[in-house]
Design a protein around this motif. Structure first.
Motif, PDB file in Angstrom:
ATOM      1  N   TRP A  83       0.818  -1.213   0.000  1.00  0.00           N
ATOM      2  CA  TRP A  83       0.000   0.000   0.000  1.00  0.00           C
ATOM      3  C   TRP A  83       0.851   1.263   0.000  1.00  0.00           C
ATOM      4  CZ3 TRP A  83      -4.807   0.503  -1.324  1.00  0.00           C
ATOM      5  CH2 TRP A  83      -5.659  -0.604  -1.245  1.00  0.00           C
ATOM      6  N   GLN A  84       2.083   1.170   0.475  1.00  0.00           N
ATOM      7  CA  GLN A  84       3.003   2.313   0.398  1.00  0.00           C
ATOM      8  C   GLN A  84       3.327   2.632  -1.058  1.00  0.00           C
ATOM      9  OE1 GLN A  84       4.382   4.442   2.628  1.00  0.00           O
ATOM     10  NE2 GLN A  84       5.502   5.444   0.976  1.00  0.00           N
ATOM     11  N   ARG A  85       3.554   1.592  -1.858  1.00  0.00           N
ATOM     12  CA  ARG A  85       3.824   1.805  -3.287  1.00  0.00           C
ATOM     13  C   ARG A  85       2.594   2.355  -4.001  1.00  0.00           C
ATOM     14  NH1 ARG A  85       6.845  -3.136  -2.616  1.00  0.00           N
ATOM     15  NH2 ARG A  85       5.023  -4.344  -3.281  1.00  0.00           N
ATOM     16  N   LYS A  86       1.417   1.805  -3.659  1.00  0.00           N
ATOM     17  CA  LYS A  86       0.190   2.310  -4.274  1.00  0.00           C
ATOM     18  C   LYS A  86      -0.046   3.772  -3.906  1.00  0.00           C
ATOM     19  CE  LYS A  86      -2.303  -2.094  -4.512  1.00  0.00           C
ATOM     20  NZ  LYS A  86      -3.516  -2.831  -4.104  1.00  0.00           N
ATOM     21  N   TYR A  87       0.209   4.103  -2.642  1.00  0.00           N
ATOM     22  CA  TYR A  87       0.020   5.479  -2.181  1.00  0.00           C
ATOM     23  C   TYR A  87       0.958   6.437  -2.911  1.00  0.00           C
ATOM     24  CZ  TYR A  87       1.212   9.440   0.811  1.00  0.00           C
ATOM     25  OH  TYR A  87       1.525  10.688   1.270  1.00  0.00           O
ATOM     26  N   ALA A  88       2.237   6.056  -3.046  1.00  0.00           N
ATOM     27  CA  ALA A  88       3.210   6.925  -3.714  1.00  0.00           C
ATOM     28  C   ALA A  88       2.848   7.111  -5.187  1.00  0.00           C
ATOM     29  CB  ALA A  88       4.615   6.342  -3.574  1.00  0.00           C
TER      30      ALA A  88
ATOM     31  N   PRO B 217      -9.458  24.757 -11.459  1.00  0.00           N
ATOM     32  CA  PRO B 217      -8.426  23.715 -11.367  1.00  0.00           C
ATOM     33  C   PRO B 217      -8.645  22.813 -10.154  1.00  0.00           C
ATOM     34  CG  PRO B 217      -7.548  25.828 -10.656  1.00  0.00           C
ATOM     35  CD  PRO B 217      -8.922  26.099 -11.190  1.00  0.00           C
ATOM     36  N   ARG B 218      -8.296  21.557 -10.331  1.00  0.00           N
ATOM     37  CA  ARG B 218      -8.432  20.586  -9.248  1.00  0.00           C
ATOM     38  C   ARG B 218      -7.275  20.736  -8.261  1.00  0.00           C
ATOM     39  NH1 ARG B 218      -9.006  15.441 -13.115  1.00  0.00           N
ATOM     40  NH2 ARG B 218      -7.466  16.721 -14.203  1.00  0.00           N
ATOM     41  N   SER B 219      -7.560  20.473  -6.988  1.00  0.00           N
ATOM     42  CA  SER B 219      -6.531  20.505  -5.948  1.00  0.00           C
ATOM     43  C   SER B 219      -6.119  19.079  -5.608  1.00  0.00           C
ATOM     44  CB  SER B 219      -7.051  21.209  -4.693  1.00  0.00           C
ATOM     45  OG  SER B 219      -8.149  20.509  -4.145  1.00  0.00           O
ATOM     46  N   LEU B 220      -5.011  18.959  -4.916  1.00  0.00           N
ATOM     47  CA  LEU B 220      -4.517  17.632  -4.558  1.00  0.00           C
ATOM     48  C   LEU B 220      -5.470  16.926  -3.601  1.00  0.00           C
ATOM     49  CD1 LEU B 220      -2.094  15.706  -4.930  1.00  0.00           C
ATOM     50  CD2 LEU B 220      -1.070  16.752  -2.910  1.00  0.00           C
ATOM     51  N   GLU B 221      -6.147  17.691  -2.743  1.00  0.00           N
ATOM     52  CA  GLU B 221      -7.070  17.085  -1.777  1.00  0.00           C
ATOM     53  C   GLU B 221      -8.351  16.592  -2.437  1.00  0.00           C
ATOM     54  OE1 GLU B 221      -5.402  19.840  -1.297  1.00  0.00           O
ATOM     55  OE2 GLU B 221      -4.064  19.157   0.307  1.00  0.00           O
ATOM     56  N   SER B 222      -8.649  17.018  -3.670  1.00  0.00           N
ATOM     57  CA  SER B 222      -9.867  16.566  -4.345  1.00  0.00           C
ATOM     58  C   SER B 222      -9.757  15.138  -4.852  1.00  0.00           C
ATOM     59  CB  SER B 222     -10.185  17.507  -5.521  1.00  0.00           C
ATOM     60  OG  SER B 222      -9.136  17.481  -6.481  1.00  0.00           O
ATOM     61  N   PHE B 223      -8.545  14.585  -4.903  1.00  0.00           N
ATOM     62  CA  PHE B 223      -8.349  13.201  -5.338  1.00  0.00           C
ATOM     63  C   PHE B 223      -8.386  12.303  -4.096  1.00  0.00           C
ATOM     64  CE2 PHE B 223      -6.384  15.781  -8.584  1.00  0.00           C
ATOM     65  CZ  PHE B 223      -6.784  15.186  -9.774  1.00  0.00           C
ATOM     66  N   THR B 224      -9.412  11.482  -4.017  1.00  0.00           N
ATOM     67  CA  THR B 224      -9.587  10.618  -2.841  1.00  0.00           C
ATOM     68  C   THR B 224      -8.880   9.278  -2.980  1.00  0.00           C
ATOM     69  OG1 THR B 224     -11.655   9.748  -3.760  1.00  0.00           O
ATOM     70  CG2 THR B 224     -11.801  11.688  -2.325  1.00  0.00           C
ATOM     71  N   ASN B 225      -8.403   8.950  -4.174  1.00  0.00           N
ATOM     72  CA  ASN B 225      -7.800   7.635  -4.393  1.00  0.00           C
ATOM     73  C   ASN B 225      -6.523   7.465  -3.571  1.00  0.00           C
ATOM     74  OD1 ASN B 225      -7.958   5.138  -5.509  1.00  0.00           O
ATOM     75  ND2 ASN B 225      -6.927   5.667  -7.399  1.00  0.00           N
ATOM     76  N   TRP B 226      -5.646   8.479  -3.595  1.00  0.00           N
ATOM     77  CA  TRP B 226      -4.394   8.368  -2.847  1.00  0.00           C
ATOM     78  C   TRP B 226      -4.629   8.496  -1.346  1.00  0.00           C
ATOM     79  CZ3 TRP B 226      -2.624  12.290   0.293  1.00  0.00           C
ATOM     80  CH2 TRP B 226      -3.192  13.560   0.102  1.00  0.00           C
TER      81      TRP B 226
ATOM     82  N   GLN C  95      -3.465   5.902   1.510  1.00  0.00           N
ATOM     83  CA  GLN C  95      -2.727   6.369   2.685  1.00  0.00           C
ATOM     84  C   GLN C  95      -3.311   5.780   3.968  1.00  0.00           C
ATOM     85  OE1 GLN C  95      -3.162  10.556   3.859  1.00  0.00           O
ATOM     86  NE2 GLN C  95      -0.944  10.719   3.843  1.00  0.00           N
ATOM     87  N   LYS C  96      -4.638   5.722   4.081  1.00  0.00           N
ATOM     88  CA  LYS C  96      -5.277   5.150   5.264  1.00  0.00           C
ATOM     89  C   LYS C  96      -5.050   3.641   5.344  1.00  0.00           C
ATOM     90  CE  LYS C  96      -8.871   8.484   6.408  1.00  0.00           C
ATOM     91  NZ  LYS C  96     -10.308   8.675   6.712  1.00  0.00           N
ATOM     92  N   SER C  97      -5.082   2.952   4.191  1.00  0.00           N
ATOM     93  CA  SER C  97      -4.843   1.509   4.194  1.00  0.00           C
ATOM     94  C   SER C  97      -3.408   1.208   4.623  1.00  0.00           C
ATOM     95  CB  SER C  97      -5.112   0.927   2.807  1.00  0.00           C
ATOM     96  OG  SER C  97      -6.454   1.107   2.432  1.00  0.00           O
ATOM     97  N   LYS C  98      -2.459   2.010   4.144  1.00  0.00           N
ATOM     98  CA  LYS C  98      -1.059   1.825   4.538  1.00  0.00           C
ATOM     99  C   LYS C  98      -0.903   2.039   6.051  1.00  0.00           C
ATOM    100  CE  LYS C  98       1.479   5.264   4.514  1.00  0.00           C
ATOM    101  NZ  LYS C  98       2.309   6.471   4.336  1.00  0.00           N
ATOM    102  N   ALA C  99      -1.521   3.093   6.565  1.00  0.00           N
ATOM    103  CA  ALA C  99      -1.433   3.380   8.001  1.00  0.00           C
ATOM    104  C   ALA C  99      -2.113   2.301   8.833  1.00  0.00           C
ATOM    105  CB  ALA C  99      -2.063   4.740   8.295  1.00  0.00           C
ATOM    106  N   LYS C 100      -3.182   1.703   8.301  1.00  0.00           N
ATOM    107  CA  LYS C 100      -3.897   0.659   9.038  1.00  0.00           C
ATOM    108  C   LYS C 100      -3.012  -0.565   9.245  1.00  0.00           C
ATOM    109  CE  LYS C 100      -6.794  -1.896   6.858  1.00  0.00           C
ATOM    110  NZ  LYS C 100      -7.963  -2.403   6.102  1.00  0.00           N
TER     111      LYS C 100
END
Length: 314
Positions: free
Chosen positions: A229-234, A255-264, A268-273
């Motif tokens: 999940w670290q690789r997926k997050y990066a 323009p879209r902001s970085l926080e508008s993308f929920t995929n990463w 990040q939450k899965s990696k932390a879990k």
């Protein structure tokens, strides 16, 4: 050099750490975000003032926590949103900042630098207070500025005096309450008349003088999951940054902001879990092992070695 651990027959007023899970509602979560931000704001404001003061004249006397606390009153008048926080938590911020400056001035090796500004992008958020927390039933606590908050259990707080509390928001999205309590009558273990020496190793976690071996905790499963999940997050975060730059270069109207993308953010939450699962199981294994040793032996001698230096040896 050996560290000796002894059982004592009489012990009073022992400090103990207790960690509880919190389940705040939506309104309380918004209040906690405000309180996290207020602590960060006070830290940055005080640090900016102290940095400017230090740059202008390095011979000026050091500002202690009591003088910083005196500045909180005019700061609250200028920024009324600071009144939404527990007043003791802002005083603890000044205490931590003062200690950081003391460590910087007293360090002669040059390894400790000046205190740094806190960023809102830091995933692990917390604030510490010294106000009174009251229990309200089996599953509720009354926390200042939050009201009644549902918790995992309150039975462990019987016959204890809370000295300090810390509310934490983990990267997994879970809320915890870490308490420093004072116990007047701690748990006592019966004497066994046994002594043992412990040799800390690399292949095995601990080898006792009587021949018993305790293996190291195996957390490879969750660590592998965390690496995936670290690789997926990066990768997902990198692609999101490219799309944000693409919108800026094309001068898109919205323009879209970085926080508008929920995929990463999900990655990040899965990696932390998975990282939290590995850490919690390792902590639980060590806690059970040390408790077992203390109950079995009256005197425990541990060789004072650094395992990192052992790993350098082939």
């Amino acid at each position: 050099m050996f560290d000796i651990i002894l059982k004592r027959k009489e012990r009073t007023n022992v400090l103990k750490g207790i960690k509880l899970r919190l389940y705040p509602n939506r309104t309380q979560q918004n209040q906690l975000e405000q309180m996290f931000g207020n602590d960060r704001f006070v830290w940055n404001q005080m640090l900016a003032m102290m940095n400017e003061r230090y740059q202008n004249n390095k011979d000026l006397p050091f500002l202690g926590k009591f003088k910083l606390n005196y500045l909180l009153k005019p700061l609250k008048k200028e920024y009324p949103f600071l009144k939404n926080s527990d007043s003791s938590s802002l005083q603890v911020v000044n205490e931590f900042l003062t200690q950081s400056w003391k460590n910087f001035f007293q360090d002669k090796t040059g390894q400790i630098g000046k205190p740094r500004f806190h960023s809102r992008k830091y995933l692990k958020k917390s604030y510490t207070g010294k106000s009174i927390i009251k229990t309200a039933g089996k599953r509720y606590l009354k926390i200042p500025k939050l009201g009644y908050v549902k918790t995992s259990k309150t039975g462990v707080l019987q016959n204890t005096k809370i000295k300090r509390y810390t509310v934490l928001l983990e990267p997994t999205g879970k809320y915890y309450l870490s308490l420093q309590v004072e116990i007047s009558e701690p748990e006592k273990y019966s004497l066994t008349g046994k002594r043992v020496g412990i040799d800390v190793g690399v292949a095995d976690l601990a080898i006792l003088s009587n021949g018993l071996k305790y293996p190291s905790f195996d957390s490879s499963y969750f660590e592998k999951k965390a690496k995936v999940w670290q690789r997926k997050y990066a990768r997902r975060r990198h692609l999101a940054k490219l799309l944000v730059l693409q919108d800026r270069n094309k001068k898109v109207l919205c323009p879209r902001s970085l926080e508008s993308f929920t995929n990463w953010q999900k990655a990040q939450k899965s990696k932390a879990k998975y990282q939290a699962k590995a850490a919690n199981q390792r902590r639980d294994y060590l806690h059970k092992l040390t408790t077992h040793l203390v109950k079995q032996y009256d005197v425990i001698a541990i060789e004072d070695l650094k395992t990192k230096n052992l790993q350098k040896n082939h």
